[in-house]
Scaffold this active site. Structure first.
Site, PDB file in Angstrom:
ATOM      1  N   ASP A 150       3.694  -6.788   1.377  1.00  0.00           N
ATOM      2  CA  ASP A 150       2.551  -6.666   2.288  1.00  0.00           C
ATOM      3  C   ASP A 150       2.831  -7.253   3.672  1.00  0.00           C
ATOM      4  O   ASP A 150       3.669  -8.147   3.821  1.00  0.00           O
ATOM      5  CB  ASP A 150       1.328  -7.388   1.707  1.00  0.00           C
ATOM      6  CG  ASP A 150       0.812  -6.699   0.456  1.00  0.00           C
ATOM      7  OD1 ASP A 150       1.113  -5.504   0.275  1.00  0.00           O
ATOM      8  OD2 ASP A 150       0.111  -7.368  -0.327  1.00  0.00           O
TER       9      ASP A 150
HETATM   10  N1  URA Z   1       2.123  -7.814  -4.756  1.00  0.00           N
HETATM   11  C1  URA Z   1       1.267  -7.939  -3.721  1.00  0.00           C
HETATM   12  O1  URA Z   1       0.068  -8.078  -3.910  1.00  0.00           O
HETATM   13  N2  URA Z   1       1.772  -7.909  -2.493  1.00  0.00           N
HETATM   14  C2  URA Z   1       3.074  -7.779  -2.228  1.00  0.00           C
HETATM   15  O2  URA Z   1       3.462  -7.759  -1.064  1.00  0.00           O
HETATM   16  C3  URA Z   1       3.967  -7.660  -3.305  1.00  0.00           C
HETATM   17  C4  URA Z   1       3.456  -7.679  -4.570  1.00  0.00           C
END
Ligand code: URA
Length: 240
Positions: free
Chosen positions: A101
């Site tokens: 993310d």
């Molecule tokens: N799970 C998430 O919620 N975000 C990420 O970036 C990776 C795994």
């Protein structure tokens, strides 16, 4: 040796399907000879031309990148935000493997090898990813038990995960938890904690398989060695 349509697609010239059409319609030559048979094997030393244009075969590249927070995990962004690919000064059509993310940090593989990317991402290969999360609240045993046994998010069941409470801070009412999963559903870790009643305040991916961030600073990268690539293939094969 690789299949001709794969070599064409990996050069970035066109998709694999279009490459197949070009081959079948007699537009592709290997070392000066028209080749119409799909699946013909070619090597780096072969000269491939499409409609008379020489194909530049690109070498495969593999990097381990320490993604900072506030960088988009994509090759481009319509909002003009910095992408993980902006850190790389080359033109070999690199892309990130899987998602991390915008507000998350940590280990990310960057490559131009689609087969390798699939190997890392496909849940059947069980390549484990370790995340460290900071949670709002002190996580309880029941929530950990639920996460371990495999919960449902977005109407899909998640495989059981390995979960460990690393630290709790009673003053700030936060917990640091380690969670290991081998899937990559969208926002999976955040959704898993949300499902058991906890908000993720911070998320960092520390490990993919046996690859760690050791020796790599935030915003920097290193090449993944051929030996490490081989080890990852072996790791995946063990799960076949
Ligand atoms: N799970 C998430 O919620 N975000 C990420 O970036 C990776 C795994």
């Amino acid at each position: 040796m690789d299949r001709l349509q794969k070599v064409i697609a990996e050069s970035g010239f066109t998709s694999r399907r279009k490459a197949e059409e070009l081959i079948v319609s007699g537009k592709v030559k290997v070392n000066g000879e028209v080749v119409t048979k799909l699946g013909t094997k070619v090597s780096k030393n072969d000269t491939v031309t499409i409609n008379g244009t020489k194909l530049e075969q690109q070498g495969k590249e593999y990097y381990l990148f320490y993604k900072p927070r506030g960088v988009i995990c994509s090759t481009s962004d319509d909002k003009g935000r910095k992408t993980v690919i902006d850190y790389f000064n080359n033109n070999t059509r690199l892309y990130p493997v899987g998602r991390l993310d915008y507000d998350a940090s940590g280990i990310l593989i960057i490559t131009n090898d689609g087969d390798f990317a699939n190997l890392i991402m496909h849940p059947k290969n069980e390549i484990e990813k370790t995340y460290i999360v900071k949670l709002e609240g002190i996580i309880d045993g029941l929530a950990i038990k639920k996460l371990k046994s495999g919960i449902r998010i977005d109407n899909q069941i998640c495989y059981p995960s390995k979960v460990k409470l690393r630290k709790k801070d009673l003053k700030t009412k936060t917990s640091i938890v380690e969670i290991i999963i081998h899937e990559g559903k969208n926002h999976q870790v955040k959704k898993m904690f949300d499902k058991v009643g906890y908000k993720v305040l911070k998320l960092k991916r520390e490990v993919i398989g046996f690859l760690t961030l050791k020796g790599v600073n935030v915003g920097e990268y290193r090449r993944i060695t051929p030996h490490e690539i081989k080890k990852i293939y072996l790791l995946a094969q063990k799960k076949d």
